[in-house]
Design a protein around this motif. Structure first.
Motif, PDB file in Angstrom:
ATOM      1  N   ASP A  97      -4.084 -18.630   1.725  1.00 32.59           N
ATOM      2  CA  ASP A  97      -5.855 -18.071   0.983  1.00 32.59           C
ATOM      3  C   ASP A  97      -6.222 -17.621   1.586  1.00 32.59           C
ATOM      4  OD1 ASP A  97      -7.155 -16.450  -0.919  1.00 32.59           O
ATOM      5  OD2 ASP A  97      -7.796 -17.920  -2.145  1.00 32.59           O
ATOM      6  N   ARG A  98      -5.843 -16.155   2.247  1.00 37.21           N
ATOM      7  CA  ARG A  98      -7.322 -15.623   3.032  1.00 37.21           C
ATOM      8  C   ARG A  98      -8.502 -15.123   2.888  1.00 37.21           C
ATOM      9  NH1 ARG A  98      -2.341 -12.920   6.892  1.00 37.21           N
ATOM     10  NH2 ARG A  98      -0.615 -14.021   6.791  1.00 37.21           N
ATOM     11  N   SER A  99      -8.668 -15.132   0.611  1.00 37.52           N
ATOM     12  CA  SER A  99     -10.152 -14.157   0.951  1.00 37.52           C
ATOM     13  C   SER A  99     -11.556 -14.469   0.909  1.00 37.52           C
ATOM     14  CB  SER A  99      -9.796 -13.737  -0.589  1.00 37.52           C
ATOM     15  OG  SER A  99      -9.500 -14.261  -1.840  1.00 37.52           O
ATOM     16  N   GLY A 100     -12.706 -14.532   1.135  1.00 36.05           N
ATOM     17  CA  GLY A 100     -13.633 -15.625   1.857  1.00 36.05           C
ATOM     18  C   GLY A 100     -13.463 -16.450   2.445  1.00 36.05           C
ATOM     19  N   GLY A 101     -14.791 -17.539   2.441  1.00 39.98           N
ATOM     20  CA  GLY A 101     -15.111 -18.975   3.167  1.00 39.98           C
ATOM     21  C   GLY A 101     -14.200 -19.861   2.622  1.00 39.98           C
ATOM     22  N   ILE A 102     -13.378 -21.191   4.065  1.00 40.45           N
ATOM     23  CA  ILE A 102     -12.961 -21.616   3.328  1.00 40.45           C
ATOM     24  C   ILE A 102     -12.845 -22.539   4.387  1.00 40.45           C
ATOM     25  CG2 ILE A 102     -10.797 -20.750   2.254  1.00 40.45           C
ATOM     26  CD1 ILE A 102      -9.403 -20.607   4.880  1.00 40.45           C
ATOM     27  N   GLY A 103     -13.527 -23.960   4.259  1.00 41.34           N
ATOM     28  CA  GLY A 103     -13.348 -24.979   5.413  1.00 41.34           C
ATOM     29  C   GLY A 103     -12.386 -27.074   4.975  1.00 41.34           C
ATOM     30  N   TYR A 104     -12.377 -27.366   5.530  1.00 38.43           N
ATOM     31  CA  TYR A 104     -11.803 -28.333   5.308  1.00 38.43           C
ATOM     32  C   TYR A 104     -11.934 -29.302   6.350  1.00 38.43           C
ATOM     33  CZ  TYR A 104      -7.349 -31.505   4.286  1.00 38.43           C
ATOM     34  OH  TYR A 104      -7.119 -32.635   3.726  1.00 38.43           O
ATOM     35  N   LEU A 105     -12.936 -30.631   5.797  1.00 41.80           N
ATOM     36  CA  LEU A 105     -13.375 -31.635   6.644  1.00 41.80           C
ATOM     37  C   LEU A 105     -12.880 -33.116   6.019  1.00 41.80           C
ATOM     38  CD1 LEU A 105     -16.995 -30.694   6.949  1.00 41.80           C
ATOM     39  CD2 LEU A 105     -14.568 -29.904   8.573  1.00 41.80           C
ATOM     40  N   ALA A 119     -20.922 -27.173   8.648  1.00 41.77           N
ATOM     41  CA  ALA A 119     -19.870 -26.045   7.739  1.00 41.77           C
ATOM     42  C   ALA A 119     -20.148 -25.987   6.912  1.00 41.77           C
ATOM     43  CB  ALA A 119     -18.772 -27.463   7.644  1.00 41.77           C
ATOM     44  N   VAL A 120     -21.139 -26.206   5.930  1.00 49.40           N
ATOM     45  CA  VAL A 120     -21.178 -25.693   4.623  1.00 49.40           C
ATOM     46  C   VAL A 120     -21.440 -24.286   4.520  1.00 49.40           C
ATOM     47  CG1 VAL A 120     -22.697 -25.493   2.363  1.00 49.40           C
ATOM     48  CG2 VAL A 120     -21.708 -27.696   3.227  1.00 49.40           C
ATOM     49  N   GLN A 121     -22.471 -24.200   5.327  1.00 49.12           N
ATOM     50  CA  GLN A 121     -23.525 -23.059   5.508  1.00 49.12           C
ATOM     51  C   GLN A 121     -22.489 -21.497   6.121  1.00 49.12           C
ATOM     52  OE1 GLN A 121     -26.550 -23.906   8.357  1.00 49.12           O
ATOM     53  NE2 GLN A 121     -28.000 -23.870   6.433  1.00 49.12           N
ATOM     54  N   ARG A 122     -21.456 -21.778   6.778  1.00 46.82           N
ATOM     55  CA  ARG A 122     -20.980 -21.655   7.306  1.00 46.82           C
ATOM     56  C   ARG A 122     -19.724 -20.899   6.899  1.00 46.82           C
ATOM     57  NH1 ARG A 122     -17.425 -24.013  12.019  1.00 46.82           N
ATOM     58  NH2 ARG A 122     -19.580 -24.349  12.796  1.00 46.82           N
ATOM     59  N   GLY A 126     -18.546 -17.250   4.226  1.00 50.83           N
ATOM     60  CA  GLY A 126     -17.527 -16.232   4.582  1.00 50.83           C
ATOM     61  C   GLY A 126     -16.123 -16.390   5.785  1.00 50.83           C
ATOM     62  N   GLY A 127     -16.878 -17.708   6.543  1.00 50.26           N
ATOM     63  CA  GLY A 127     -16.358 -17.864   7.907  1.00 50.26           C
ATOM     64  C   GLY A 127     -15.279 -19.215   7.201  1.00 50.26           C
ATOM     65  N   THR A 128     -15.046 -19.834   8.303  1.00 52.52           N
ATOM     66  CA  THR A 128     -14.268 -21.010   8.574  1.00 52.52           C
ATOM     67  C   THR A 128     -14.663 -22.401   9.002  1.00 52.52           C
ATOM     68  OG1 THR A 128     -12.656 -20.632  10.916  1.00 52.52           O
ATOM     69  CG2 THR A 128     -11.920 -19.358   8.825  1.00 52.52           C
TER      70      THR A 128
END
Length: 214
Positions: A97-105, A119-122, A126-128
């Motif tokens: 899903d390429r829309s909006g910021g995503i993260g996996y920690l 990571a939360v701020q990034r 809208g970042g990764t």
């Protein structure tokens, strides 16, 4: 910055609340199960959701499913997923899903306060933000597949750092080279991976990650 938090372990949930509030985040909802998460995301539409993959009642992928459903309802909703282990299936589904910021920690990273808050701020911006272990497994899984094998060893190294969400300047500092050299590497990577050029670095990184995620 408004945050919806989903974590079923009470001690960890309370710790995350205190940590995020200490850095100026507003916790608009803190829940411990999938159905409550779905309601909170729909009601509050936060700036970012911090979500455990496994939540009651199923303890399988309830948290991730709720987050993905919310992103379909509200495209671009930033989501940072927390997981106990590297689960490639979940990582690939999130990255597709390429829309909006995503993260996996991984949850172990939460103990590094600066890294977690960054990571939360990034993701909210809208970042990764991808855990290095997740990146390593995705890259290893596809190491023998075209067109990834077109990349040089240095390009693969740069790609891994890009996937973590690092800027060209940060990659240059990590590899002790100039930013101009990293720019050349990234352009070469995008060309070899047949990725459309874009001025939006976050979208370009997302495109690479989505490709690597299959």
């Amino acid at each position: 910055m408004r945050v919806v938090l989903a974590e079923d372990l009470a001690l960890l949930r309370d710790g995350l609340i205190r940590l995020l509030e200490a850095f100026g985040f507003e916790i608009v909802a803190a829940v411990d199960n999938g159905p409550s998460l779905r309601r909170a995301l729909s009601e509050h539409r936060p700036d970012v959701a911090v979500v455990d993959v496994r939540l009651p009642p199923t303890f399988t992928d309830e948290g991730l499913r709720a987050a993905l459903d919310a992103r379909r309802e509200h495209p671009g909703l930033p989501v940072l997923v927390l997981s106990q282990h590297v689960e490639q299936l979940y990582a690939r589904e999130l990255l597709s899903d390429r829309s909006g910021g995503i993260g996996y920690l991984l949850k172990d990273r939460v103990s590094d306060v600066a890294q977690f808050v960054d990571a939360v701020q990034r993701v909210a911006a809208g970042g990764t933000a991808l855990d290095p272990d997740v990146v390593a497994q995705l890259l290893t899984r596809h190491a023998r597949e075209e067109p990834l094998q077109r990349l040089t060893a240095r390009e693969r190294e740069v790609l891994g750092l890009m996937a973590e969400g690092r800027s060209n300047a940060a990659i240059a500092a990590r590899l002790f080279v100039t930013e101009k050299a990293i720019s050349k590497h990234t352009n070469s990577i995008f060309g070899k991976l047949d990725l459309t050029r874009s001025e939006d670095d976050n979208r370009r990184v997302l495109a690479v990650l989505a490709y690597l995620g299959g």
